[in-house]
Structures are given as structure tokens and as C-alpha cells.
Motif scaffolding. Structure first.
Motif, PDB file in Angstrom:
ATOM      1  N   PHE A  41       0.835  -1.202   0.000  1.00  0.00           N
ATOM      2  CA  PHE A  41       0.000   0.000   0.000  1.00  0.00           C
ATOM      3  C   PHE A  41       0.877   1.263   0.000  1.00  0.00           C
ATOM      4  O   PHE A  41       0.643   2.213  -0.745  1.00  0.00           O
ATOM      5  CB  PHE A  41      -0.887  -0.075   1.252  1.00  0.00           C
ATOM      6  CG  PHE A  41      -1.803   1.096   1.457  1.00  0.00           C
ATOM      7  CD1 PHE A  41      -2.871   1.340   0.591  1.00  0.00           C
ATOM      8  CD2 PHE A  41      -1.625   1.947   2.540  1.00  0.00           C
ATOM      9  CE1 PHE A  41      -3.732   2.415   0.808  1.00  0.00           C
ATOM     10  CE2 PHE A  41      -2.479   3.019   2.765  1.00  0.00           C
ATOM     11  CZ  PHE A  41      -3.532   3.252   1.893  1.00  0.00           C
ATOM     12  N   SER A  42       1.901   1.206   0.840  1.00  0.00           N
ATOM     13  CA  SER A  42       2.811   2.346   0.978  1.00  0.00           C
ATOM     14  C   SER A  42       3.569   2.601  -0.333  1.00  0.00           C
ATOM     15  O   SER A  42       3.685   3.747  -0.783  1.00  0.00           O
ATOM     16  CB  SER A  42       3.790   2.062   2.125  1.00  0.00           C
ATOM     17  OG  SER A  42       4.667   3.122   2.291  1.00  0.00           O
ATOM     18  N   LYS A  45       1.230   4.068  -2.919  1.00  0.00           N
ATOM     19  CA  LYS A  45       0.850   5.473  -2.708  1.00  0.00           C
ATOM     20  C   LYS A  45       2.044   6.428  -2.808  1.00  0.00           C
ATOM     21  O   LYS A  45       1.885   7.565  -3.253  1.00  0.00           O
ATOM     22  CB  LYS A  45       0.228   5.643  -1.311  1.00  0.00           C
ATOM     23  CG  LYS A  45      -1.083   4.881  -1.124  1.00  0.00           C
ATOM     24  CD  LYS A  45      -2.208   5.579  -1.861  1.00  0.00           C
ATOM     25  CE  LYS A  45      -3.521   4.812  -1.686  1.00  0.00           C
ATOM     26  NZ  LYS A  45      -4.581   5.287  -2.555  1.00  0.00           N
ATOM     27  N   THR A  46       3.209   5.973  -2.357  1.00  0.00           N
ATOM     28  CA  THR A  46       4.338   6.921  -2.259  1.00  0.00           C
ATOM     29  C   THR A  46       5.585   6.476  -3.021  1.00  0.00           C
ATOM     30  O   THR A  46       6.544   7.244  -3.126  1.00  0.00           O
ATOM     31  CB  THR A  46       4.744   7.118  -0.781  1.00  0.00           C
ATOM     32  OG1 THR A  46       5.295   5.885  -0.291  1.00  0.00           O
ATOM     33  CG2 THR A  46       3.575   7.532   0.081  1.00  0.00           C
ATOM     34  N   PHE A  79      -4.276  -2.192  -5.360  1.00  0.00           N
ATOM     35  CA  PHE A  79      -4.802  -1.108  -6.200  1.00  0.00           C
ATOM     36  C   PHE A  79      -6.261  -1.385  -6.590  1.00  0.00           C
ATOM     37  O   PHE A  79      -7.114  -0.513  -6.507  1.00  0.00           O
ATOM     38  CB  PHE A  79      -3.921  -0.967  -7.459  1.00  0.00           C
ATOM     39  CG  PHE A  79      -4.399   0.067  -8.422  1.00  0.00           C
ATOM     40  CD1 PHE A  79      -4.263   1.424  -8.126  1.00  0.00           C
ATOM     41  CD2 PHE A  79      -5.014  -0.298  -9.612  1.00  0.00           C
ATOM     42  CE1 PHE A  79      -4.725   2.392  -9.013  1.00  0.00           C
ATOM     43  CE2 PHE A  79      -5.478   0.662 -10.503  1.00  0.00           C
ATOM     44  CZ  PHE A  79      -5.331   2.010 -10.200  1.00  0.00           C
ATOM     45  N   ARG A 456      -5.766   2.046   7.301  1.00  0.00           N
ATOM     46  CA  ARG A 456      -5.221   2.499   6.005  1.00  0.00           C
ATOM     47  C   ARG A 456      -4.497   3.836   6.213  1.00  0.00           C
ATOM     48  O   ARG A 456      -4.727   4.813   5.519  1.00  0.00           O
ATOM     49  CB  ARG A 456      -6.326   2.626   4.961  1.00  0.00           C
ATOM     50  CG  ARG A 456      -6.898   1.270   4.584  1.00  0.00           C
ATOM     51  CD  ARG A 456      -8.129   1.355   3.704  1.00  0.00           C
ATOM     52  NE  ARG A 456      -8.650   0.028   3.405  1.00  0.00           N
ATOM     53  CZ  ARG A 456      -9.384  -0.692   4.246  1.00  0.00           C
ATOM     54  NH1 ARG A 456      -9.674  -0.214   5.439  1.00  0.00           N
ATOM     55  NH2 ARG A 456      -9.816  -1.897   3.916  1.00  0.00           N
ATOM     56  N   ASN A 458      -2.200   6.941   6.338  1.00  0.00           N
ATOM     57  CA  ASN A 458      -1.468   7.615   5.260  1.00  0.00           C
ATOM     58  C   ASN A 458       0.028   7.258   5.328  1.00  0.00           C
ATOM     59  O   ASN A 458       0.714   7.634   6.281  1.00  0.00           O
ATOM     60  CB  ASN A 458      -1.653   9.126   5.415  1.00  0.00           C
ATOM     61  CG  ASN A 458      -0.990   9.901   4.280  1.00  0.00           C
ATOM     62  OD1 ASN A 458       0.047   9.477   3.771  1.00  0.00           O
ATOM     63  ND2 ASN A 458      -1.597  10.999   3.882  1.00  0.00           N
ATOM     64  N   GLU A 460       2.677   8.316   3.843  1.00  0.00           N
ATOM     65  CA  GLU A 460       3.627   9.433   3.894  1.00  0.00           C
ATOM     66  C   GLU A 460       3.707   9.994   5.311  1.00  0.00           C
ATOM     67  O   GLU A 460       4.791  10.298   5.822  1.00  0.00           O
ATOM     68  CB  GLU A 460       3.187  10.504   2.909  1.00  0.00           C
ATOM     69  CG  GLU A 460       4.334  11.370   2.453  1.00  0.00           C
ATOM     70  CD  GLU A 460       3.901  12.315   1.341  1.00  0.00           C
ATOM     71  OE1 GLU A 460       2.859  12.079   0.699  1.00  0.00           O
ATOM     72  OE2 GLU A 460       4.619  13.311   1.144  1.00  0.00           O
TER      73      GLU A 460
END
Lengths: 537, 285
Positions: A41-42, A45-46, A79, A456, A458, A460
């Protein structure tokens, strides 16, 4: 054609056994699964893992430096499905099902001459194998590694007839190396063995072979660069679970030398030396993987790889395994040497660790063992009455396994899969707004990652907020001390801090620390009603 | 040639059975002294009985010699041969019985022999559970569990648990290096349809697995000559396939080292273990 229809039916059965209630059984994601899921997930996203490393070649995770491929494979699933249990486990389940097709094809190529019955039996016994089902229903790395390994060997066999398949083979070998640490020993030795074994059949200068080698090496390039930069990381947790890291042998040697009382140090060295003690220990651990009690009765005794009251194989498999091994021994097929090599090399990485027998680390040995069972079965399948009796016993065995795995384990052994951490995290997430701090006294459990996963969080923000120890605990793990309003105490006991609590804070205390105290706000229970955590204000 | 080998085996057996017989393992009861002596004698005779038995059954002197050598060096046989052991003494009668059994063809004679054997067994091994009690088998899984335990690599090669407080716990029934030969020998025996050689093993296994004193199933000791025979069969067949001399040299060096390691453990560490376990040892041996 008939064989293909049967294979499709086997795959259908395998899919049911692997995908049905995948998110609920086992009834919680294990710590490593949660970590991989959140890191996927990390990265999605980043582009960075939880530690902030950009597209890492090894995932630092809990300081155990996980191999990266299983996490990267999860990214498209996360995703599409979002960050949940299905997204984490589906890659293993799907590759587990596909490995049956590869096993079928591999058997056909190892035993040429339309040996469909043997190939189908192999696929079928893999489909109903408790060991294979357990690993397919969990994201514990080894199923991904097994898929790429079996694929590599299969395409190597095909490459002997059509050189271009070597490209797929070497790519698969390289990918298997990214999937699990054990493969960093298994894959190179397998390549060397296969090259020597088939040296007369391989055109080493063919385009397919040369491109294959280059492709494999290119894939391994990031790992090689990583090796040069951080040599320790490449072996990851394998280092801390190795018998050479463990103090057992060293202490035993010291004890024996002390008891010896021999004046001559050379003589002492002759009798009590590392070569003898370690070799003996490695051989003992190696052979423990073939202990009947482990294989057929008791299974793995380490969380989460346990199945209540049964082995990693069915008891009846023992008969066919012996029969099959003998059938292979007396056969003229040259493939028996490949299987013998596979049988040995697949267990070597596990034999070098100090928790043995380990079903996870030795998972690759499932293929030769299942093939033996299938071989044993082919020799009795012509006798109708015997076949009926055996089928009946297998049906009973399968039903017993399904009961143990789908009913008994989630109900009575929920702690094996850290159900308590999931429930506690969910409770904390749903109540966090009311409190200034949420404090976990967690006995070295990685509760933080469950909070991240189920909220979930964030990625960042977490990368910037996390306060970490960066120092390994006695088990080789690093911990998060806090992030946001969450605080994790690993070395403090509830008895020591309960009178000096932080204001407006929620305390999550394991039962081992809170004892008989009754002034708790909430009790987190296991499905069988036993208490796991007490929540205090 | 074979007589020289037998003579060497005899000398080795004599030395290994009688050297420091009264001090290793420590003797807690002086009356046992003479019983240890008889045990050692019967133990040595068992080795030569095995030689004759194998020679008669397989008609192969080399396998017979190899069997006798393996039997003479097996850690468990050495351990039991130096203590007062019902199992070790009875093994002599078992081998004698088997020798007569293969020599007789008459059904009645075999029946009388069988009865005589059980009578002898009753006197040589009065503690044997079949003469005292019924087998304990509450659940079939216990039977299988015991079977797997007895045949586990751990018990066979690393930690013999059948005589927990009094035995040499640091080693198994046999040396680790013999493992490949055991497997190979087993496969070859089946391959050559020599199943009969292994029939007594089934009976011994059953006797040990259902023993009420499990895991201390000392009856399992009866299996040692058959293990020796299987290993010898494996060694012989493997060498027949044309093994490199270098391999033979390495194997000989390594097995010698393992045997020396055993003797070191036996004479130095084993007596220490026995003294520290003295309170747990019920009957002197």
C-alpha cells in the motif's frame, strides 16, 4: 483431451479450497502478512516502503529485511481491491493454483511417454494437500517462491528442446531469488546441478541460452548492487535464525570441553570442534524434516504454520510416499536424480536454521514428496477394490482436514494467526478519536502494523511520524515506539505504570500482564471466549 | 582372509566390551559385576551368531562379515553389551533361534523350536511386557505415534531415548554416516525380493510399539542385527556398483572418526551423565 478436462476439474477443486473465505480463514492476517500488505500500500501510494526507502530491493519491515517480490506482486491487488485481507492473500492463492498446472506439466516433461495419470495424480494430491492449501491461503512468501522455482525447472526442461524457453527459466530462477531467502541457496545450486546434469543436451552458445543467462543476471542486478551496499541485508532474517547465530552449539561445546578435563588442548579440539558439532547438528535438522511424526501426525509446531491435530500430509500419504519412493528408485528414468537433488536441496536452507523442522522454510520439498505419493498411487490405481478403499480413506482424511482447518482452527486456535492483534487494532482505531493517547503494552508484538493496515494510515505521514528503535530485540526484530497518538511499550509492565497513567489515554494490556484485574473498560476475546487483552482507561 | 577379519572383529569386540567394564558405566551394585561379564560374553557371541546367520541366509561371506562389523561397532550394541541387560542377553537367544529356524524344514521341529524360544525368552527377559501385562493401546494414533518415534531419525541417529536415564543419550542407535547405506540397503533388499530378511523386524517393531513402557521400549534393541544386516547389504551393493577408491577412503576415515567420537563420549562423558542421573536410575545395571 480427457486429461485436460480432469486437470480443469482438479483446478476447480483447488480454487475452491484456496479461495473460499480467503479473507476469513485463517481468521486474521499474520503479522508478516499485514506488514507486506501495508508496505504494498505504501509503495503504491508513495513509491516508498514504511521506512521511506524508494522502491526497495529488500523490505526492512521489522528489521527482518523481507524479500521484496511477494510485496510487489500485491501492489496491483491492493490497487484494485483496496487494502484488505483478500488483496494480501490472493497472489499466493492464485499462484498456488497455477503451480498445480506447472506441476502437471513438469511431471509430463520429467517422465515422457504420455504419463498423464502420474501428472494428474500429482496435481490432484497437491490440490488437496493440507500443506499446499495452508501456504496458498496465506501470504507467507514461500508459495510465490515455489511457483517461480517450479516454473524455472519446468522451463529449463522445455529449454532442452527449444532454446528460447531458457529465457523464461532463468527469469523465473531470478524472480524466485527475490521471493524467499531460502531460494538464494536453492536456486543457484539447482542451476549448477541442471547445467551439469544436462551438459550434453544444452547448446550453451544458442541464442536462447545466452539471452536467458543475460536476462536472469539483469534481473538480479539490483540485488547485486544492494549486496555491495549493504551485505548484511541480502541474507535478511536468515542470519538471525541461522544455527551459527544461535548459541546452542557454542554452549554445548563449552560444556563438553569443560567436562572433558583433558590436559592436551589438541586432543580437546579433536573431539569437540565446530566442524563435527555443526555438521552433526545440520544433519540432524535436515533429517528431522523427514520424520514421520512431523510429516503425518504432528506437523509444524511453530505459529502460524500449524494445523490442529494433524501433520502437513495426510496419514494415509505415508504408505504411498514409501511405495512411490521405492517405485522411483527401481525405475530407469534419469529424472529420479533430479527429484533426489530437489528433495535434498529444498531442505538445506531449513536445516541451517535453529527452529526445525520448519514447514515454511522447506516448502519446496513438497513437489518431490507429492510426486512420490502420486507414483505410489499409480501402482495401486489399477486395482478397483483397493482404489475404492483408498479413495474412501482420502475423502475421510480431506473432510477431517477441512474440519480442522476451517472450523476448529479459527475457533480454538485463533491466536496462532494473531486474531487478538487484529481485533485490538480495530477497537483502538474505532475509539482513538476520544483519547489523547492509545498505549499498547504488547510484549514485542508488532501491533503498530495492524493499526496502520486496518486504518489504512497515510503512508507518507507514517514515514515522517514513526519513532523507531532501530535496534534489534533479542529475537532480531526492530520496533516502532510511537506514531501519531499511538505509543507502544515493549519493556514496560502494566503493574509498573498503572498508577502513573497518562491523562485521557486508552491502555491496551495483554492478559499476561493484567492478571485478575477487573476494572477494565473492555475485554478483547478470542472466538472461543477466552480473554486476550484488557482495555483500561 | 575372512578368518583374519573375524579375528580382528573378535579382538575389537573383546577390547570394546571388557575394557574398564566395571567402572564404565559406574557400578552402583557389586553383585552386578558378574552379570555384566556374562552380558559382554553373550554380546560378543551375538556378533558371531549374526555372521553365521547372514552367511547361511544370503550365502555371501562379505555381507556376513560386514554385518558382523556393523553390529560390533553399533553404539547401542556396545552400550548394552557392557551393562547387565535383559535385552542384550535375549538377543543372543533370538539369533540362536533364527539360526536353528532356517536350518530346520520340519514344521513340527520349527513349532517345538518356537515354543523353546519363548520359554528361553521368559527366563532371559522376565521383564518383557508380553509375560507380564497387556499392551497399552487406547487409540490407534498412539500406535502410529510410537512407531514414528522409534523409527525417527532422531532416535536412530542422534538421541536414543529407549533407555533414558541409563543409556548413552548423545548418540542414536547407529552412526549418522550409516544412514545412506541403511536406506540403500533397504531399497536393495526389497529390490532383490529378500523380504524374508525383514520379517522379524515387523514382529520386533510391533512388540516395541505397543510396549506399555514406551518410550523406554528396550525390546526395540532386538532390531539391531537387522539394522546391521541392512546397512551391510547397502554397503555391499553400493560398492558392487563400482565406487571410487577415494570415496571408500573418505568413508573409512569419517566412520572411524565417528566411532572414536563415540568412544570418547562413552568413556569420558557417559559416566558423568550416569553419576548425575543416579537418583533417577531405579535398577542397577
Amino acid at each position: 483431451m480427457r486429461a485436460k478436462i480432469i486437470l480443469i476439474l482438479i483446478l476447480f477443486l483447488a480454487a475452491i479450497l484456496r479461495i473460499y473465505y480467503l479473507n476469513k480463514i485463517p481468521n486474521s492476517l499474520y503479522t508478516d502478512e499485514v506488514s507486506q500488505g501495508y508496505n504494498a500500500f505504501s509503495i503504491l501510494k508513495t513509491g516508498r516502503d514504511e521506512h521511506g526507502s524508494f522502491l526497495p530491493v529488500s523490505l526492512r519491515s521489522f528489521g527482518d529485511w523481507k524479500p521484496p517480490l511477494p510485496t510487489y506482486i500485491m501492489i496491483p491487488f491492493v490497487f484494485v481491491l483496496g487494502l484488505d485481507e483478500n488483496a494480501v492473500r490472493l497472489p499466493s492463492a492464485i499462484l498456488g493454483i497455477l503451480s498445480l498446472v506447472l506441476a502437471y506439466q513438469l511431471v509430463l516433461s520429467l517422465f515422457p511417454g504420455r504419463n498423464y495419470k502420474l501428472a494428474l495424480f500429482t496435481s490432484f494430491f497437491l490440490a488437496i494437500s493440507p500443506w499446499h492449501i495452508l501456504q496458498s491461503r496465506s501470504a507467507m512468501l514461500v508459495m510465490i517462491a515455489f511457483f517461480f522455482y517450479i516454473s524455472a525447472v519446468y522451463y529449463f526442461q522445455k529449454g532442452l528442446h527449444k532454446n528460447s524457453f531458457f529465457i523464461l527459466s532463468f527469469l523465473s530462477f531470478s524472480l524466485s531469488i527475490y521471493s524467499y531467502y531460502g531460494l538464494r541457496i536453492i536456486a543457484p545450486f539447482t542451476i549448477i546441478f541442471l547445467l551439469l546434469f544436462y551438459r550434453k543436451n544444452i547448446n550453451f552458445l544458442s541464442r536462447g541460452f545466452v539471452f536467458g543467462v543475460i536476462a536472469g543476471l539483469v534481473i538480479l542486478l539490483p540485488l547485486a548492487i544492494n549486496l555491495l551496499q549493504k551485505p548484511d541485508v541480502v541474507l535478511g532474517r536468515a542470519k538471525t535464525v541461522s544455527i551459527f547465530y544461535d548459541q546452542g552449539i557454542k554452549l554445548r561445546k563449552w560444556e563438553l570441553i569443560t567436562k572433558d578435563g583433558l590436559a592436551n588442548p589438541l586432543l580437546t579440539q579433536f573431539f569437540h570442534n565446530n566442524y563435527f558439532l555443526y555438521t552433526r547438528d545440520i544433519v540432524r535438522r535436515f533429517l528431522s524434516h523427514f520424520d514421520g511424526k512431523y510429516l503425518f501426525l504432528q506437523g509444524d509446531t511453530v505459529d502460524p504454520f500449524r494445523i490442529p491435530s494433524m501433520g502437513i500430509f495426510y496419514l494415509i500419504d505415508s504408505l504411498f510416499l514409501i511405495l512411490g519412493a521405492y517405485k522411483l528408485y527401481e525405475s530407469k528414468s534419469q529424472s529420479k536424480y533430479i527429484l533426489l537433488f530437489w528433495l535434498i536441496i529444498a531442505v538445506v536452507p531449513s536445516a541451517l536454521t535453529f527452529i526445525t523442522p520448519a514447514s515454511n522454510r522447506s516448502f519446496n520439498v513438497i513437489f518431490p514428496l507429492i510426486l512420490f505419493i502420486a507414483l505410489g498411487m499409480t501402482s495401486v490405481s489399477k486395482r478397483i477394490i483397493l482404489s475404492c478403499a483408498v479413495s474412501f480413506i482420502y475423502i475421510i482424511s480431506l473432510v477431517y482436514f477441512l474440519n480442522q482447518f476451517f472450523i476448529n482452527m479459527p475457533l480454538n486456535h485463533a491466536d496462532w494467526w494473531r486474531y487478538q492483534l487484529k481485533e485490538t487494532a480495530k477497537y483502538a482505531i474505532s475509539h482513538e478519536k476520544k483519547y489523547q493517547n492509545v498505549v499498547f503494552l504488547s510484549n514485542y508484538e508488532m501491533t503498530y502494523v495492524y493499526i496502520l493496515f486496518y486504518s489504512r494510515y497515510n503512508p507518507e505521514r507514517f514515514q515522517n511520524e514513526a519513532v523507531r528503535t532501530h535496534v534489534a530485540d533479542p529475537f532480531g526484530f526492530e520496533h516502532v515506539e510511537s506514531f501519531s497518538k499511538y505509543i507502544f511499550y515493549n519493556d514496560l509492565n502494566w503493574k509498573d505504570i498503572k498508577d502513573n497513567r497518562l491523562p485521557n489515554s486508552l491502555y491496551v494490556v495483554p492478559l499476561s500482564q493484567s492478571g485478575e484485574e477487573t476494572d477494565y473498560t473492555k475485554l478483547i476475546n478470542y472466538p472461543d471466549g477466552k480473554a486476550a487483552f484488557k482495555i483500561f482507561l | 582372509m575372512r578368518y583374519y577379519v573375524l579375528l580382528l572383529l573378535f579382538i575389537f569386540s573383546l577390547l570394546s566390551r571388557f575394557y574398564l567394564l566395571n567402572t564404565v558405566p559406574p557400578l552402583f551394585d557389586a553383585q552386578i559385576q558378574i552379570l555384566r561379564l556374562s552380558s559382554a560374553v553373550l554380546n560378543i557371541l551375538s556378533i558371531f551368531l549374526l555372521y553365521i546367520y547372514v552367511k547361511k541366509t544370503l550365502n555371501n561371506t562379505k555381507i556376513a562379515l560386514l554385518s558382523a562389523w556393523v553390529m560390533a561397532t553399533l553404539p547401542w550394541v556396545l552400550e548394552q553389551g557392557r551393562i547387565y541387560s535383559y535385552a542384550s542377553n535375549s538377543l543372543f537367544f533370538l539369533l540362536l533361534f533364527l539360526l536353528f529356524w532356517i536350518s530346520l524344514n520340519n514344521l513340527l521341529a520349527r513349532f517345538i523350536l518356537l515354543i523353546s524360544f519363548f520359554i528361553t525368552l521368559y527366563f532371559s527377559y522376565p521383564n518383557l511386557w508380553i509375560f507380564k501385562t497387556m499392551p497399552v493401546l487406547d487409540h490407534p494414533i498412539i500406535f502410529i505415534n510410537n512407531l514414528f518415534n522409534l523409527l525417527s531419525p532422531d532416535n536412530l541417529f542422534f538421541r536414543n531415548f529407549t533407555f533414558w536415564w541409563g543409556g548413552v543419550k548423545e548418540v542414536g542407535v547407529m552412526y549418522i554416516l550409516l544412514f545412506p547405506f541403511l536406506i540403500f540397503g533397504l531399497l536393495e533388499i526389497i529390490n532383490h525380493r529378500r523380504y524374508k530378511l525383514l520379517y522379524p523386524c515387523l514382529f520386533i517393531l510391533f512388540l516395541s510399539v505397543v510396549s506399555p513402557s514406551f518410550p523406554e521400549s528396550r525390546e526395540f534393541y532386538f532390531i539391531t542385527p537387522f539394522l546391521a544386516l541392512t546397512v551391510a547389504f547397502g554397503i555391499y551393493k553400493l560398492f558392487l556398483k563400482g565406487i571410487q577408491p577415494l570415496f571408500i577412503l573418505i568413508f573409512t576415515a569419517l566412520i572411524t572418526y565417528e566411532i572414536i567420537q563415540f568412544f570418547h563420549y562413552y568413556y569420558i562423558h557417559y559416566p558423568q551423565d550416569i553419576i548425575s542421573n543416579k537418583s533417577n536410575i531405579k535398577d542397577p545395571f
